[in-house]
Design a protein around this motif. Structure first.
Motif, short mmCIF file in Angstrom:
data_model
loop_
_atom_site.label_atom_id
_atom_site.label_comp_id
_atom_site.label_asym_id
_atom_site.label_seq_id
_atom_site.Cartn_x
_atom_site.Cartn_y
_atom_site.Cartn_z
N ASP A 60 -5.78 12.56 -11.19
CA ASP A 60 -5.96 12.43 -10.10
C ASP A 60 -5.64 10.96 -10.31
N ASP A 61 -5.74 10.09 -11.25
CA ASP A 61 -5.63 8.55 -10.46
C ASP A 61 -3.73 8.60 -10.36
N ASP A 62 -3.09 9.71 -11.50
CA ASP A 62 -1.75 9.63 -11.38
C ASP A 62 -1.03 10.02 -9.88
N TYR A 63 -1.79 11.17 -9.51
CA TYR A 63 -1.85 11.69 -7.42
C TYR A 63 -2.03 10.28 -6.95
N ASN A 64 -3.34 10.24 -7.06
CA ASN A 64 -3.86 8.88 -6.16
C ASN A 64 -2.94 7.50 -6.22
N VAL A 65 -3.28 7.35 -6.96
CA VAL A 65 -2.68 5.44 -7.55
C VAL A 65 -0.85 5.32 -7.74
N LEU A 66 -0.56 6.68 -9.18
CA LEU A 66 0.49 5.74 -9.57
C LEU A 66 1.69 6.82 -8.77
N ALA A 67 1.49 8.03 -8.04
CA ALA A 67 2.41 8.96 -7.55
C ALA A 67 2.68 8.17 -6.16
N ASN A 68 1.58 7.84 -5.40
CA ASN A 68 1.36 7.29 -3.98
C ASN A 68 1.95 6.07 -3.85
N PRO A 69 3.17 5.52 -3.08
CA PRO A 69 3.61 4.68 -2.56
C PRO A 69 2.89 4.60 -0.89
N HIS A 70 2.49 4.72 -0.71
CA HIS A 70 1.98 4.47 0.55
C HIS A 70 0.71 3.45 1.36
N PHE A 71 0.00 3.26 -0.16
CA PHE A 71 -0.67 2.03 0.04
C PHE A 71 -0.43 0.58 -0.61
N ARG A 72 0.53 1.11 -0.88
CA ARG A 72 1.46 0.01 -1.63
C ARG A 72 1.99 -0.79 -0.45
N GLY A 73 0.51 -1.53 0.21
CA GLY A 73 1.76 -2.86 1.03
C GLY A 73 0.53 -3.28 2.37
N LEU A 74 0.91 -3.95 2.44
CA LEU A 74 -0.16 -4.34 4.02
C LEU A 74 0.29 -4.55 4.89
N SER A 75 0.86 -4.05 5.22
CA SER A 75 2.42 -3.65 6.86
C SER A 75 1.67 -2.44 7.60
N ARG A 76 2.89 -3.04 9.18
CA ARG A 76 1.78 -1.85 10.05
C ARG A 76 2.11 -0.23 10.11
N ASP A 77 3.18 -0.15 8.97
CA ASP A 77 3.76 0.97 8.81
C ASP A 77 1.54 1.56 7.52
N MET A 122 -2.87 4.40 5.90
CA MET A 122 -4.67 4.58 5.18
C MET A 122 -4.95 4.88 7.07
N ALA A 123 -4.77 4.50 8.02
CA ALA A 123 -6.01 4.55 8.85
C ALA A 123 -6.19 6.28 9.48
N ALA A 124 -4.75 6.99 8.40
CA ALA A 124 -4.51 8.52 9.25
C ALA A 124 -4.82 9.67 8.25
N ALA A 125 -4.21 9.26 7.44
CA ALA A 125 -3.98 10.30 6.00
C ALA A 125 -5.51 10.75 5.99
#
Length: 657
Positions: free
Chosen positions: A39-56, A61-64
């Motif tokens: 799961d580290d590969d899926y949750n962290v390495l292959a997941n671009p959605h958490f890599r930033g603190l922008s509004r998007d 993070m709030a909805a996924a």
């Protein structure tokens, strides 16, 4: 001479220093660990959605419901790690260790206060030592290695920290109000609490659209509805605080307990049973009893129960996407689920006392064998233990076991949520009461004045040293994926471990060109064995064919790979990795027209992934559609900035970003 308060502060400071030192020693191997293909590969390495603190990023993070979990605060913690150090595994592991240490420190103070109340004959210094032992028994036990050394289990660490903070805040209020609860709850205040909590639940349900299994969406006027929901909850909390606490400070502590509980649930829904655990503590050691006690104690928990209800509903939505994923788990009868629950109830206390043979994967079997000791012994032992505690009227063991059972209940499999029969990480919250019970027993023994009471301290110290050594060894198995699965296979040859190790060897082939064919051949053989073993045990999942198809693709056995991958996307149409690999097999077979049609079906179903868009770009190039290829590469780079193949092809086609 220093005052008693100064001596107490120095003792606590010394205890915290010892606690910090031993936790860092026990989990030091985690600083050198990598991300693992569990799961580290899926949750962290292959997941671009958490890599930033922008509004998007924050909105995602709030909805996924990524990977079946709703954990916005955990994603935020990952985002902070990434902002500070990118994808450096040492940063992620270091944060896990610090969170665990913070939880142990708060638990130490809670344990100290609890023991000074439960064991009246104990001195403050003895209570400090006993609390230190309880905190260490929890913190450096080998059962904690999975939660601390596995990056993906950050959610349990965060949830555990805020759980203990909430418990400690509530304790401050409850102790001030302990004793016979003779006051009848005020009717108007009770009505306000009930109405406020009910409006909170109703408004949240009316505001959220859960039709999409991947993301929570707001209905029209949903933002206003959420505002109403939390305003109503605030009213309920305010009235409950006034009813429970007679002082302004007590009301602040009550509100703080509710806020910390909310933060725990936003990290992971593991602590949903907290309101029921508080009722157990009301009975013992606080002994908040009396004719009006039941009504009064329930009323003050209503806002917490409303939060638990909402967390349970959202967790059910997040898990909904996994329903049907594991057919043999979904088909289990109610009797089989009850047996699984009894196995879980017995497993964690037993492994707490005898922490041997701890492995990351213990899957639910396809059938229950009543001749298996792992089945009939828990079925006999758990009811016998409960009956013995009840008949002996031993309040401390009964309260500890009750709290343990309530906290572990969501992970016992009565409601199916995965293939795990048991897992070390599920013990993170649930085994805290057992550690507190053991610390309290040591304190009572040391305070008894018997001849053997002087042996308590050296025995406790020896136990902590042994646990530290065992935990360090257990943490070391999480160093990398190959070490992890090799450890698993020494104890139990499960299909999931075999298939995952095959994926590890497949990746090893890319890093070792000189032995590439050897690694791929070994990976293919191991993957095929995983499939055969899973089918023979009745625990087959489609992902095993995805793994084999991917390995065959890398071997150049393209038609065989295509057959496996084509079957897989039919079974798992929402899995973008399967579509990407199938598209790549078709491109390599020079069937670019079919590859384009296949990948366009994938992106029509869902947003797609960087891999899908990158391979779609290759397929467009194979058709000679340069502009379409450039657009596909741009989409890939939007999803994964810096993706090397897309970047290289963009430059080759004369179109930079």
């Amino acid at each position: 001479m220093p005052s008693s308060r100064t001596r107490s502060a120095l003792a606590c400071a010394g205890a915290l220093a010892v606690l910090a030192a031993l936790v860092l020693v026990a989990f030091a191997p985690a600083f050198q660990a990598r991300f693992v293909q569990l799961d580290d590969d899926y949750n962290v390495l292959a997941n671009p959605h958490f890599r930033g603190l922008s509004r998007d990023h924050l909105a995602w993070m709030a909805a996924a419901s990524w990977n079946g979990n709703y954990q916005p605060l955990s994603w935020l913690s990952y985002a902070v790690d990434h902002a500070l150090s990118g994808l450096d595994p040492a940063r992620f592991h270091g944060t896990n260790i610090l969170l665990h240490l913070a939880t142990a420190a708060v638990l130490f103070f809670f344990a100290r206060n609890l023991m000074m109340r439960a064991v009246a004959a104990a001195s403050p210094f003895a209570a400090t030592l006993a609390a230190l032992f309880a905190a260490l028994f929890f913190a450096v036990h080998p059962l904690r290695a999975e939660s601390v050394a596995w990056v993906t289990d950050r959610n349990d660490l965060l949830a555990g920290f805020f759980f203990v903070v909430s418990l400690s805040c509530w304790w401050r209020v409850a102790c001030a109000e302990a004793g016979p609860a003779s006051r009848t709850p005020d009717a108007r205040r009770t009505l306000a609490i009930v109405l406020g909590s009910t409006v909170f639940v109703a408004a949240v349900l009316a505001s959220l659209d859960t039709s999409d299994p991947d993301v929570l969406r707001l209905r029209p006027l949903g933002a206003a509805g959420l505002g109403l929901a939390f305003a109503s909850l605030g009213v309920a909390v305010g009235f409950a605080a006034r009813g429970m606490a007679s002082s302004p400070a007590g009301r602040v502590w009550y509100c703080s307990a509710c806020c910390a509980f909310l933060l725990s649930l936003l990290s992971k829904g593991a602590a949903v049973a907290l309101p029921l655990v508080l009722l157990v503590i009301d009975a013992y050691p606080l002994r908040r009893t009396g004719r009006a006690a039941a009504a009064r104690l329930l009323v003050e928990k209503i806002p917490l129960l409303a939060l638990s209800l909402m967390a349970g509903l959202i967790a059910g939505w997040a898990r909904h996407a996994r329903i049907g994923t594991y057919a043999w788990v979904e088909r289990r009868t109610l009797l089989e689920r009850a047996v699984q629950a009894l196995q879980g109830l017995a497993f964690y206390p037993w492994k707490t006392l005898v922490p041997r043979g701890l492995v990351p994967i213990v899957d639910v079997p396809a059938q229950v064998s009543w001749l298996d000791p792992d089945v009939y012994l828990p079925v006999l032992a758990v009811p016998a233990l409960v009956l013995a505690l009840w008949r002996r009227r031993a309040p401390a063991p009964l309260a500890a076991f009750s709290a343990y059972a309530l906290l572990i209940a969501p992970a016992l499999g009565l409601v199916p949520f995965g293939t795990q029969l048991v897992s070390d990480r599920y013990s993170y919250l649930a085994c805290m009461p057992l550690a507190l019970l053991l610390g309290g027993a040591c304190l009572a023994w040391a305070s008894s004045g018997s001849r053997l009471s002087k042996l308590v301290a050296p025995c406790a110290a020896a136990a902590v040293v042994v646990l530290c050594v065992l935990t360090s060894r257990q943490t070391s198995i999480w160093r990398d994926s190959e070490t992890l699965y090799a450890h698993q296979l020494r104890f139990d040859e499960t299909p999931r471990a075999l298939s995952n190790l095959a994926v590890v060897w497949n990746d090893r082939a890319e890093d070792d060109p000189a032995r590439r064919e050897e690694w791929l051949e070994r990976a293919a053989a191991l993957s095929a064995r995983a499939i055969d073993l899973a089918k023979s045990r009745g625990v087959f999942v489609p992902e095993y064919r995805l793994h084999l198809g991917t390995i065959l693709l890398n071997q150049g056995r393209l038609e065989e790979a295509r057959a496996h991958l084509d079957w897989f996307v039919g079974e798992r149409p929402d899995n973008m990795q399967g579509w990407a690999n199938l598209g790549l097999a078709l491109v390599r077979l020079s069937r670019c027209d079919e590859a384009v049609r296949t990948l366009q079906r994938a992106v029509a179903r869902r947003e797609g992934s960087a891999d899908v868009w990158r391979i779609l770009g290759l397929a467009f190039e194979g058709q000679g559609r340069t502009q379409d290829a450039i657009r596909a590469y741009r989409r890939a780079l939007d999803l994964a900035p810096g993706e090397p193949t897309a970047t290289e092809r963009m430059h080759a086609l004369g179109s930079g970003r």
